[in-house]
Design an enzyme around this catalytic site. Structure first.
Site, PDB file in Angstrom:
ATOM      1  N   ARG A  59       0.844  -1.198   0.000  1.00  0.00           N
ATOM      2  CA  ARG A  59       0.000   0.000   0.000  1.00  0.00           C
ATOM      3  C   ARG A  59       0.880   1.248   0.000  1.00  0.00           C
ATOM      4  O   ARG A  59       0.526   2.281  -0.535  1.00  0.00           O
ATOM      5  CB  ARG A  59      -0.944   0.043   1.216  1.00  0.00           C
ATOM      6  CG  ARG A  59      -2.002   1.156   1.063  1.00  0.00           C
ATOM      7  CD  ARG A  59      -2.917   1.312   2.277  1.00  0.00           C
ATOM      8  NE  ARG A  59      -2.206   1.905   3.383  1.00  0.00           N
ATOM      9  CZ  ARG A  59      -2.068   1.353   4.585  1.00  0.00           C
ATOM     10  NH1 ARG A  59      -2.627   0.198   4.855  1.00  0.00           N
ATOM     11  NH2 ARG A  59      -1.388   1.963   5.531  1.00  0.00           N
ATOM     12  N   TYR A 112     -10.902  19.604 -15.535  1.00  0.00           N
ATOM     13  CA  TYR A 112     -11.557  18.300 -15.731  1.00  0.00           C
ATOM     14  C   TYR A 112     -12.797  18.198 -14.824  1.00  0.00           C
ATOM     15  O   TYR A 112     -12.778  18.706 -13.698  1.00  0.00           O
ATOM     16  CB  TYR A 112     -10.538  17.200 -15.383  1.00  0.00           C
ATOM     17  CG  TYR A 112     -11.099  15.816 -15.435  1.00  0.00           C
ATOM     18  CD1 TYR A 112     -11.376  15.202 -16.651  1.00  0.00           C
ATOM     19  CD2 TYR A 112     -11.364  15.110 -14.263  1.00  0.00           C
ATOM     20  CE1 TYR A 112     -11.904  13.924 -16.696  1.00  0.00           C
ATOM     21  CE2 TYR A 112     -11.884  13.829 -14.304  1.00  0.00           C
ATOM     22  CZ  TYR A 112     -12.159  13.245 -15.526  1.00  0.00           C
ATOM     23  OH  TYR A 112     -12.678  11.980 -15.564  1.00  0.00           O
ATOM     24  N   ASP A 184      -2.207  20.235 -14.167  1.00  0.00           N
ATOM     25  CA  ASP A 184      -2.657  18.960 -14.751  1.00  0.00           C
ATOM     26  C   ASP A 184      -2.176  18.947 -16.203  1.00  0.00           C
ATOM     27  O   ASP A 184      -2.668  19.701 -17.040  1.00  0.00           O
ATOM     28  CB  ASP A 184      -4.185  18.864 -14.657  1.00  0.00           C
ATOM     29  CG  ASP A 184      -4.732  17.539 -15.193  1.00  0.00           C
ATOM     30  OD1 ASP A 184      -4.064  16.913 -16.039  1.00  0.00           O
ATOM     31  OD2 ASP A 184      -5.840  17.152 -14.781  1.00  0.00           O
ATOM     32  N   LYS A 209      -4.764   8.032 -19.374  1.00  0.00           N
ATOM     33  CA  LYS A 209      -4.941   8.553 -20.733  1.00  0.00           C
ATOM     34  C   LYS A 209      -3.677   8.292 -21.560  1.00  0.00           C
ATOM     35  O   LYS A 209      -3.386   7.159 -21.862  1.00  0.00           O
ATOM     36  CB  LYS A 209      -5.290  10.045 -20.647  1.00  0.00           C
ATOM     37  CG  LYS A 209      -6.374  10.377 -19.613  1.00  0.00           C
ATOM     38  CD  LYS A 209      -7.732   9.796 -19.962  1.00  0.00           C
ATOM     39  CE  LYS A 209      -8.739   9.915 -18.821  1.00  0.00           C
ATOM     40  NZ  LYS A 209      -8.897  11.243 -18.228  1.00  0.00           N
TER      41      LYS A 209
HETATM   42  C1  LIG Z   1      -9.323  11.708 -17.018  1.00  0.00           C
HETATM   43  C2  LIG Z   1      -8.746  12.941 -16.469  1.00  0.00           C
HETATM   44  C3  LIG Z   1      -8.557  13.088 -15.093  1.00  0.00           C
HETATM   45  C4  LIG Z   1      -8.994  12.028 -14.096  1.00  0.00           C
HETATM   46  O1  LIG Z   1      -8.265  10.860 -14.283  1.00  0.00           O
HETATM   47  P1  LIG Z   1      -8.805   9.390 -13.851  1.00  0.00           P
HETATM   48  O2  LIG Z   1      -7.636   8.532 -14.123  1.00  0.00           O
HETATM   49  O3  LIG Z   1      -9.999   9.093 -14.708  1.00  0.00           O
HETATM   50  O4  LIG Z   1      -9.175   9.485 -12.429  1.00  0.00           O
HETATM   51  C5  LIG Z   1      -7.976  14.258 -14.641  1.00  0.00           C
HETATM   52  N1  LIG Z   1      -7.597  15.233 -15.487  1.00  0.00           N
HETATM   53  C6  LIG Z   1      -7.777  15.129 -16.814  1.00  0.00           C
HETATM   54  C7  LIG Z   1      -7.342  16.247 -17.696  1.00  0.00           C
HETATM   55  C8  LIG Z   1      -8.343  13.983 -17.361  1.00  0.00           C
HETATM   56  O5  LIG Z   1      -8.517  13.887 -18.678  1.00  0.00           O
END
Ligand SMILES: *Cc1c(COP(=O)(O)O)cnc(C)c1O
Length: 392
Positions: A59, A112, A184, A209
Site C-alpha cells: 500500500r 476536468y 494537470d 490517458k
Molecule cells: C481523465 C482525467 C482526469 C482524471 O483521471 P482518472 O484517471 O480518470 O481518475 C484528470 N484530469 C484530466 C485532464 C483527465 O482527462
C-alpha cells in the site's frame, strides 16, 4: 541513466527500469507481493524507519509501481514522483494534502469534470474557498492570486474546449503570492510540454490517458520537488488510493511508445483540425495548433506539439445531429475516455462533464453539440475519410 543527456524518446524507453531488471530480465516484473519479508530484523527496522531504502508493504511502496514513478519523473525532469490508483486519486490526494480550513485555492472554470466537483462540492465542506476564474482571463487569475492563496491549480490544454493558459506567466504570479502551483498536464503529456520547466511546482497526470495509451489501466501520478511530493505520498499511503502493480506494469509498458504515439497524434490532429475547419457542416473547431485558436501564440511558446485532442461543433448546435453523427463513424469508439491508440469520440455532455447540469455546462461555455475527438494512431487519411463520410 548513464547517458549524459538522453532525449525524451530515449527516456520513455529506458528510464526507471534499471534497478528492477532481475536475473537478466529485459522487462520489469509485476511484483504482486503485498509485503516484503526480512531475515535481518535490524535491517527491517531501518527500512521501516526510513533510514534505508527497501519495501515493507505494497500500500505504501512497491517495486513495479516505483519503476513507473521513476519513468515519469525522468520525463518531467523532476526530483521526485508519487502515484495513485487513478488521476482523481492523485488530484484529491494533492489538494487535501495542502489545503486546510480557511485556505483559498485559485483555479479556472475549465478543469476536468471530476476536479471541478472537488472544487464545487467537497472543498467548500472543509471551509476551503475555491475561486474559479474564466480560464483565459489571465488578468483576473493574477488578481485573484495576488489576494493570497495556498494553491494555484491550472490545466492546459483544457477539457473539452481545448483552451490554453500561459504557464510561465501564471506560475510567476503564483510564486509571488507564495502559492503552490499545480498543473494537470494530462492532455499535453511530457512529450509536448513540461510545466516544471515553465515554473510550476507540481505537475500531475491521469496516467489512464496518454501515458498508458491503451485504455486498459487506470492510474495517476504527480512530480515535483521531494519536499512537496513527500507529504502527498504520506497522505496517499494513508488514504489507501494506491496504484496496483499490474496497472503500474501496463502503464510502464505503454509509456515506452509515448513519444511515437504523441508524434503521430500531433501530426494527425493538426491535419484533421484543418480539414474540419474547412468543412461546410462544421461551426467551429477548437485546436491550439490552428491559427484561429484564441491562444495559439501561447501554445506555440510553451508546447513542442499541439497534442492529439480537439473538439468541434456541428452547424446549428443541435444535440440530435450529434446523436446521428456518432454512430456513423467507423474508426472511433464512442466512449468516455481519451488518449488511447484508438480514436475516441464523445460529447462532454455524456463524458467528461456528465456530472455537471446542463446549466453548469452552459455557464462553462460548453455547447451541447460539442464533440470531443481524441485522435488515435490510425493513418491520418483514413480518419479524415471517416469523418468526411460521417458528416456527408
Ligand atoms: C481523465 C482525467 C482526469 C482524471 O483521471 P482518472 O484517471 O480518470 O481518475 C484528470 N484530469 C484530466 C485532464 C483527465 O482527462
Amino acid at each position: 541513466m548513464t547517458n549524459s543527456n538522453p532525449r525524451l524518446g530515449t527516456l520513455a524507453v529506458w528510464a526507471g527500469e534499471e534497478d528492477y531488471l532481475m536475473q537478466g530480465a529485459t522487462q520489469v516484473p509485476v511484483v504482486h507481493s503485498v509485503s516484503f519479508g526480512y531475515k535481518d530484523v535490524d535491517r527491517w527496522l531501518r527500512v521501516a524507519l526510513g533510514q534505508e531504502a527497501g519495501y515493507i508493504y505494497s500500500r505504501n511502496t512497491n517495486p513495479t509501481v516505483h519503476a513507473f514513478e521513476e519513468k515519469i519523473r525522468a520525463l518531467e525532469g523532476a526530483e521526485a514522483a508519487t502515484s495513485a490508483a487513478t488521476g482523481m486519486g492523485i488530484i484529491s490526494s494533492a489538494l487535501f494534502t495542502f489545503l486546510s480550513p480557511g485556505d483559498r485555492i485559485v483555479s479556472v472554470k475549465d478543469t476536468y469534470g471530476g476536479t471541478h466537483v472537488i472544487f464545487s462540492e467537497f472543498l467548500p465542506r472543509f471551509q476551503v474557498d475555491a475561486v474559479l476564474c474564466d480560464t483565459t482571463d489571465h488578468e483576473a487569475i493574477e488578481a485573484e492570486v495576488a489576494k493570497g492563496c495556498k494553491v494555484l491549480y491550472l490545466e492546459t490544454p483544457t477539457n473539452p474546449t481545448i483552451k490554453i493558459v500561459d504557464l510561465a506567466r501564471l506560475s510567476e504570479a503564483g510564486k509571488k503570492a507564495g502559492a503552490i502551483v499545480i498543473v494537470d498536464n494530462t492532455f499535453a503529456t511530457p512529450i509536448n510540454q513540461n510545466p516544471l520547466q515553465l515554473g510550476a511546482d507540481l505537475v500531475l497526470h491521469s496516467a489512464t490517458k496518454y501515458l498508458g495509451g491503451h485504455a486498459d489501466a487506470l492510474g495517476g501520478v504527480i512530480c515535483g520537488e521531494k519536499a512537496l511530493i513527500d507529504p502527498i505520498y504520506h497522505f496517499r499511503e494513508i488514504n489507501g488510493a494506491t496504484l496496483h502493480p499490474m496497472a503500474a506494469y501496463l502503464l510502464l509498458r505503454g509509456m515506452k511508445t509515448l513519444h511515437l504515439r504523441i508524434r503521430q497524434q500531433n501530426i494527425s490532429a493538426l491535419k484533421i483540425a484543418r480539414f474540419l475547419e474547412a468543412h461546410p457542416r462544421i461551426e467551429k473547431v477548437f485546436y491550439p495548433g490552428l491559427e484561429s485558436h484564441e491562444n495559439h501564440a501561447i501554445a506555440r511558446r510553451q508546447m513542442r506539439g499541439f497534442g492529439g485532442m480537439l473538439s468541434f461543433m456541428l452547424k446549428g448546435d443541435d444535440f440530435d445531429a450529434v446523436l446521428a453523427f456518432l454512430p456513423r463513424l467507423r474508426y472511433a469508439h464512442a466512449a468516455a475516455n481519451l488518449g488511447a491508440v484508438e480514436t475516441i469520440v464523445g460529447p462532454p455532455a455524456m463524458t467528461s462533464h456528465v456530472e455537471c447540469t446542463r446549466e453548469e455546462r452552459a455557464a462553462m461555455g460548453i455547447p451541447e453539440s460539442l464533440i470531443r475527438y481524441s485522435v488515435g494512431i490510425e493513418e491520418t487519411e483514413d480518419l479524415i475519410a471517416d469523418l468526411d463520410q460521417a458528416l456527408g
